[in-house]
Design an enzyme around this catalytic site. Structure first.
Site, PDB file in Angstrom:
ATOM      1  N   HIS A  86       0.802  -1.113   0.196  1.00 23.03           N
ATOM      2  CA  HIS A  86      -0.413  -0.107   0.244  1.00 23.03           C
ATOM      3  C   HIS A  86       1.424   1.218  -0.456  1.00 23.03           C
ATOM      4  O   HIS A  86       1.725   1.445   0.479  1.00 23.03           O
ATOM      5  CB  HIS A  86      -1.122   0.175   1.303  1.00 23.03           C
ATOM      6  CG  HIS A  86      -1.862   1.420   1.559  1.00 23.03           C
ATOM      7  ND1 HIS A  86      -3.038   1.359   0.116  1.00 23.03           N
ATOM      8  CD2 HIS A  86      -1.757   2.475   1.756  1.00 23.03           C
ATOM      9  CE1 HIS A  86      -3.505   2.407   0.216  1.00 23.03           C
ATOM     10  NE2 HIS A  86      -2.790   3.191   1.476  1.00 23.03           N
ATOM     11  N   ASP A 165     -15.159   2.783   7.073  1.00 20.30           N
ATOM     12  CA  ASP A 165     -13.964   3.590   6.392  1.00 20.30           C
ATOM     13  C   ASP A 165     -14.360   3.949   4.978  1.00 20.30           C
ATOM     14  O   ASP A 165     -13.965   5.336   4.793  1.00 20.30           O
ATOM     15  CB  ASP A 165     -12.666   2.526   5.977  1.00 20.30           C
ATOM     16  CG  ASP A 165     -11.397   3.696   5.244  1.00 20.30           C
ATOM     17  OD1 ASP A 165     -11.541   4.435   6.177  1.00 20.30           O
ATOM     18  OD2 ASP A 165     -11.263   3.689   4.405  1.00 20.30           O
ATOM     19  N   ARG A 172     -14.123  12.242   5.832  1.00 23.26           N
ATOM     20  CA  ARG A 172     -13.725  13.199   6.444  1.00 23.26           C
ATOM     21  C   ARG A 172     -12.337  13.902   4.717  1.00 23.26           C
ATOM     22  O   ARG A 172     -11.850  15.145   5.118  1.00 23.26           O
ATOM     23  CB  ARG A 172     -12.128  12.638   6.519  1.00 23.26           C
ATOM     24  CG  ARG A 172     -12.330  11.714   7.657  1.00 23.26           C
ATOM     25  CD  ARG A 172     -11.730  10.989   8.038  1.00 23.26           C
ATOM     26  NE  ARG A 172      -9.968  11.071   7.727  1.00 23.26           N
ATOM     27  CZ  ARG A 172      -8.980   9.818   7.372  1.00 23.26           C
ATOM     28  NH1 ARG A 172      -9.568   8.848   7.049  1.00 23.26           N
ATOM     29  NH2 ARG A 172      -7.916  10.287   7.275  1.00 23.26           N
ATOM     30  N   SER A 187      -7.753   4.110   8.907  1.00 20.75           N
ATOM     31  CA  SER A 187      -8.181   3.789   7.418  1.00 20.75           C
ATOM     32  C   SER A 187      -7.852   2.859   6.730  1.00 20.75           C
ATOM     33  O   SER A 187      -8.601   2.075   5.948  1.00 20.75           O
ATOM     34  CB  SER A 187      -8.421   4.986   6.476  1.00 20.75           C
ATOM     35  OG  SER A 187      -8.118   4.898   5.459  1.00 20.75           O
ATOM     36  N   LYS A 191      -8.593  -1.827   6.026  1.00 22.54           N
ATOM     37  CA  LYS A 191      -8.862  -1.946   4.570  1.00 22.54           C
ATOM     38  C   LYS A 191      -7.672  -3.523   4.483  1.00 22.54           C
ATOM     39  O   LYS A 191      -8.094  -4.619   4.072  1.00 22.54           O
ATOM     40  CB  LYS A 191      -8.832  -1.546   3.251  1.00 22.54           C
ATOM     41  CG  LYS A 191      -9.618  -0.583   3.507  1.00 22.54           C
ATOM     42  CD  LYS A 191     -10.057   0.826   2.346  1.00 22.54           C
ATOM     43  CE  LYS A 191      -9.298   1.659   2.848  1.00 22.54           C
ATOM     44  NZ  LYS A 191      -8.875   3.450   2.335  1.00 22.54           N
TER      45      LYS A 191
HETATM   46  N1  URA Z   1      -5.766   6.625   1.897  1.00 23.36           N
HETATM   47  C1  URA Z   1      -6.985   6.328   2.923  1.00 23.36           C
HETATM   48  O1  URA Z   1      -7.235   4.922   2.977  1.00 23.36           O
HETATM   49  N2  URA Z   1      -7.264   6.411   3.889  1.00 23.36           N
HETATM   50  C2  URA Z   1      -6.265   7.831   4.752  1.00 23.36           C
HETATM   51  O2  URA Z   1      -6.985   8.460   5.310  1.00 23.36           O
HETATM   52  C3  URA Z   1      -6.271   8.435   3.602  1.00 23.36           C
HETATM   53  C4  URA Z   1      -4.906   8.198   2.303  1.00 23.36           C
END
Ligand code: URA
Length: 429
Positions: A86, A165, A172, A187, A191
């Site tokens: 990621h 999320d 957000r 967040s 995932k």
């Molecule tokens: N990427 C995400 O998935 N969540 C965040 O809060 C910031 C970047």
């Protein structure tokens, strides 16, 4: 039955700098996902978290509550181990495109559930959608079958994965509450943990083009995420990597796909190759695969074979020509010297304004739009030499893109040529 907590009480605890208990976190995350806690209440709570932070136990429980809001996948039935990567997002960050097929060519399955771009950072799905016919949405059964057959999948995360999320991130985004280490870490990790990968490598970007502008805050974010992953039983490592200048020589969807294919063909810019190999080595080690050199799999064409199979499996034509923007305009160096600075944020915002990115969720993007760099930071340039070319279908966008680039680069007569600044700044375990 009345609710066990009152949203205003939970908000007030955080507003006053208190610590939320596990049951309060479980309740507020679940009630928000179900629509019982209203957007304005969650926005107030998110702002209180931005301002007052969370202790590690709160972050861990908040992450667990978001995981529990949806399904948890498992790749345990696959015949090979899994590893995922990621990135916290940057300018010209096309690394996922060569990385997923490369790691699969080394014997590790890569389930890369990706997103679309918002703001100045590009989205992997937007990039791949510039390939004719390619589709981002797969069912879980299709995802599993492709992972077994091809070894690599890059697709949209399904609606069932951490729905809390999805809702919270969209909120957000429009309430100025993205920039918070506890909220970003929970967040991302909710995932990734729900996805069920065995190993995870986090590419935490640092610099003007990243969420984290300085190394200390990037390190804190990385350490928070590594702790969350490790506690959940996922082998997690983070690399802090430079995002003060764009990665590679392109920012924009089809432009970046072209560059990724160059890397898979054994060429491509040195920084993109370096980061792809560094992340591949971490993914292989995390998945327990040793003795395979990813550089060899790039050189011998096996990573390219997996790329072609991966694109074809999702309906794309790997041989189709990529879209090209209708209009181009170049920016030239006005003096001779060394390009001592080429700012990532300036290039990212320019690419976005040219049409490569979107201002609101759901907006269309232009496949051919973006910025092509003819010189990288640290390279010598001649007066009159094109430094970069802007691409767009709509020439009226050039002026605003030029405004974004204004002050974003410097050529200095006596500047030191420095092509070797390392991409990887630090490794965090
Ligand atoms: N990427 C995400 O998935 N969540 C965040 O809060 C910031 C970047």
């Amino acid at each position: 039955m009345s609710a066990p907590y009152d949203a205003v009480d939970v908000i007030s605890i955080k507003r006053d700098g208190g610590v939320l208990g596990d049951a309060q976190i479980d309740w507020v995350v679940d009630a928000y996902t179900r629509g019982v806690v209203a957007d304005e209440q969650m926005a107030a709570l998110a702002m209180a978290i931005v301002l007052n932070g969370m202790v590690p136990a709160e972050v861990a429980h908040w992450t667990a509550a978001m995981i529990a809001s949806g399904e948890q996948m498992s790749f345990a039935e696959l015949s090979r181990p899994t590893a995922d990567k990621h990135s916290t997002g940057g300018v010209g960050d096309k690394i996922t495109l060569p990385l997923a097929p490369l790691v699969a060519a080394c014997g590790v399955a890569v389930p890369q559930l990706s997103g679309r771009g918002l703001g100045h950072t590009g989205g992997t799905l937007d990039k791949l959608e510039s390939i004719a016919g390619w589709r981002a949405s797969l069912t879980n059964a299709e995802l599993m079958a492709q992972l077994e057959d091809v070894g690599a999948v890059i697709c949209a995360a399904g609606a069932g994965l951490a729905p809390a999320d999805k809702k919270l991130y969209a909120l957000r985004d429009v309430t100025g509450t993205v920039e918070s280490i506890p909220l970003i870490a929970s967040s991302i990790m909710s995932k990734k943990i729900a996805e069920g990968t065995r190993a995870l490598v986090l590419d935490v970007k640092v610099g003007s083009g990243a969420f984290m502008k300085d190394v200390d805050s990037a390190r804190e974010l990385a350490e928070t995420m590594v702790a969350l992953g490790t506690d959940a039983g996922v082998h997690t490592v983070a690399l802090l990597t430079d995002m003060s200048t764009p990665l590679g020589r392109t920012a924009g969807n089809a432009l970046e796909v072209r560059e990724a294919v160059e890397v898979l063909a054994g060429g491509g810019p040195a920084d993109v190759v370096e980061l792809t190999l560094a992340l591949a080595r971490e993914m292989l080690a995390g998945a327990g695969v040793h003795g395979v050199d990813p550089a060899e799999r790039l050189a011998d064409g096996s990573a390219m074979d997996v790329w072609r199979a991966m694109i074809t499996a999702q309906g794309g034509d790997p041989d189709a020509s990529l879209p090209i923007a209708r209009e181009t305009q170049s920016v030239v160096a006005d003096s001779e010297g060394v390009l001592t600075r080429l700012d990532a944020l300036s290039v990212g915002v320019a690419a976005w304004r040219l049409g490569a990115g979107r201002a609101r969720q759901g907006d269309p993007v232009q496949a051919g739009a973006g910025v092509e760099l003819h010189a990288k930071q640290g390279e010598a340039v001649r007066a009159g030499q094109p430094l970069l070319t802007m691409h767009t279908d709509e020439p009226e966008r050039f002026d605003r893109a030029l405004t974004a680039l204004d002050g974003g680069w410097s050529v200095e007569p006596g500047g030191a040529v420095d092509q070797q600044s390392p991409v990887v700044i630090q490794r965090i375990t």
